[in-house]
Design an enzyme around this catalytic site. Structure first.
Site, short mmCIF file in Angstrom:
data_model
loop_
_atom_site.label_atom_id
_atom_site.label_comp_id
_atom_site.label_asym_id
_atom_site.label_seq_id
_atom_site.Cartn_x
_atom_site.Cartn_y
_atom_site.Cartn_z
N LYS A 54 53.82 13.91 -33.87
CA LYS A 54 52.52 13.30 -34.61
C LYS A 54 52.35 12.01 -35.51
O LYS A 54 51.40 11.55 -34.65
CB LYS A 54 52.56 14.59 -35.54
CG LYS A 54 52.37 15.67 -35.37
CD LYS A 54 52.15 17.20 -36.57
CE LYS A 54 51.94 18.52 -35.48
NZ LYS A 54 52.79 19.32 -36.32
N GLN A 98 56.26 20.85 -42.08
CA GLN A 98 55.76 20.90 -41.06
C GLN A 98 56.26 22.38 -40.97
O GLN A 98 57.30 22.94 -41.66
CB GLN A 98 56.94 20.61 -40.00
CG GLN A 98 57.25 20.92 -38.87
CD GLN A 98 55.56 21.04 -37.14
OE1 GLN A 98 55.77 19.72 -37.84
NE2 GLN A 98 55.71 21.19 -37.45
N ASP A 121 45.72 20.49 -42.63
CA ASP A 121 46.09 21.11 -41.37
C ASP A 121 45.26 22.28 -41.84
O ASP A 121 45.11 23.00 -41.19
CB ASP A 121 47.46 21.48 -42.43
CG ASP A 121 49.01 21.57 -40.74
OD1 ASP A 121 48.15 21.47 -40.16
OD2 ASP A 121 49.71 21.97 -40.79
#
Ligand code: NDP
Length: 296
Positions: A54, A98, A121
């Site tokens: 990422k 995460q 997200d």
């Protein structure tokens, strides 16, 4: 007949190219560098690889990338303090924590603490709710990637019968909601669905997000249907090594479907591309810039 293979690697490279062009305009015309922060708690090897990828993709797109690493002994308060600092940081437009988090930390509490406009997200309940009622929202990356691939391949989706197998909060439900927003007639199948084969056979668009290796067989698929396989399952091979397979039995499905995403190389590569696309969306919304006007 053999299905058209939807190439997620090629499509994700195109999306990342568009993002890089958008970043250039944001920097040169608006004086804004989009910033994405990724918070990693603990040493989970798979999470470390995801976070590294990422960060690399963020930098390649010309964005600011910030990586915050905390030990696996970190407390919930410590993680919340990092999230709160990032919420206040004007150079950060997207925050991703995460998952999974170590067991002493309540994931929902952490997701709820992320400012909804920075929730790239798309897991915050405010974004889930806004998406459900058709308001502008941050959309989870994997379903956003699936919709982009479907529209790229099929164009207008309205009126098509879509079946989503799986009803998780991160894939199945948002996927169904996005398909509904595209005016598909949507069915959600799950572990209690009766005659699931027949349900799948009614699909013009079949999205598999189950987590069961090769569960969906070619004979479950309507001739010419478009099949999006979200599943990523690692299975053992005869030689003792492992390989990745999807939730769809690719070899039988490709002889029936009109188009299909492979595993690997289908939906997977789109997820990071959509994370970057979501960061552009967040940057534009926070600065009252019409995203569609960025590239003229
Ligand atoms: P979850 O385990 O959260 O959800 C699985 C869903 O499948 C549940 O709704 C479950 O139903 C349903 N299901 C399980 N067994 C059956 C069955 N026999 N028949 C019908 N439905 C069934 O998984 P996720 O949604 O998180 O992930 C799904 C897959 O997608 C996984 O392989 C995951 O690795 C992959 N994935 C890939 C991503 C990518 O970037 N490509 C990103 C995210 C996930 P019920 O609710 O009734 O239990």
């Amino acid at each position: 007949m053999s299905a058209h293979i939807i190439d997620g690697k090629e499509f994700s490279a195109r999306v990342r190219g568009t993002v890089a062009d958008q970043v250039k305009v944001l920097r040169e015309k608006h004086g804004i560098t989009p910033g994405l922060a990724v918070v990693l708690v603990g040493e989970d090897p798979a999470s470390q690889v995801y976070v590294r990828n990422k960060n690399r993709s963020t930098v390649e797109a010309g964005m600011k990338s910030e990586e915050i690493k905390l030990p696996d002994t970190a407390t919930e308060e410590e993680v919340l303090a990092v999230v709160n600092r990032l919420n206040e940081d004007e150079s950060i437009h997207g925050i991703l924590v995460q998952l999974p988090l170590p067991s002493q930390i309540d994931e929902t509490a952490v997701i709820d603490a992320i400012a909804p406009e920075k929730d790239v997200d798309g897991f915050h309940v405010i974004n889930t709710g806004r998406q459900a009622v058709g308001l502008p929202a941050m959309v989870p990356c994997t379903p956003r990637g699936c919709i982009m691939m479907l529209k790229d391949h099929l164009g207008d989706l309205s009126g098509l019968n879509a079946v989503v197998v799986g009803r998780s909060n991160i894939v199945g439900k948002p996927m169904a909601s996005l398909l509904l927003a595209e005016s598909c007639t949507v069915t959600i199948a799950h572990s209690r669905t009766k005659n699931i084969e027949d349900v799948c056979r009614g699909a013009d668009i079949l999205v598999a997000a189950v987590g069961r290796p090769e569960m969906i067989k070619g004979e479950w698929i309507k001739a010419g249907a478009t099949v999006i396989d979200v599943g990523i399952n690692r299975i053992a091979k005869d030689d003792g090594k492992t390989r990745l397979v999807g939730d769809v039995e690719f070899d039988s499905a490709k002889d029936v479907a009109g188009a299909i995403t492979p595993v690997p190389g289908g939906v997977g590569p789109m997820t990071i591309a959509c994370l970057l696309a979501n960061t552009i969306t967040a940057t534009c919304r926070m600065n009252d810039i019409e995203e569609a006007t960025l590239l003229g």
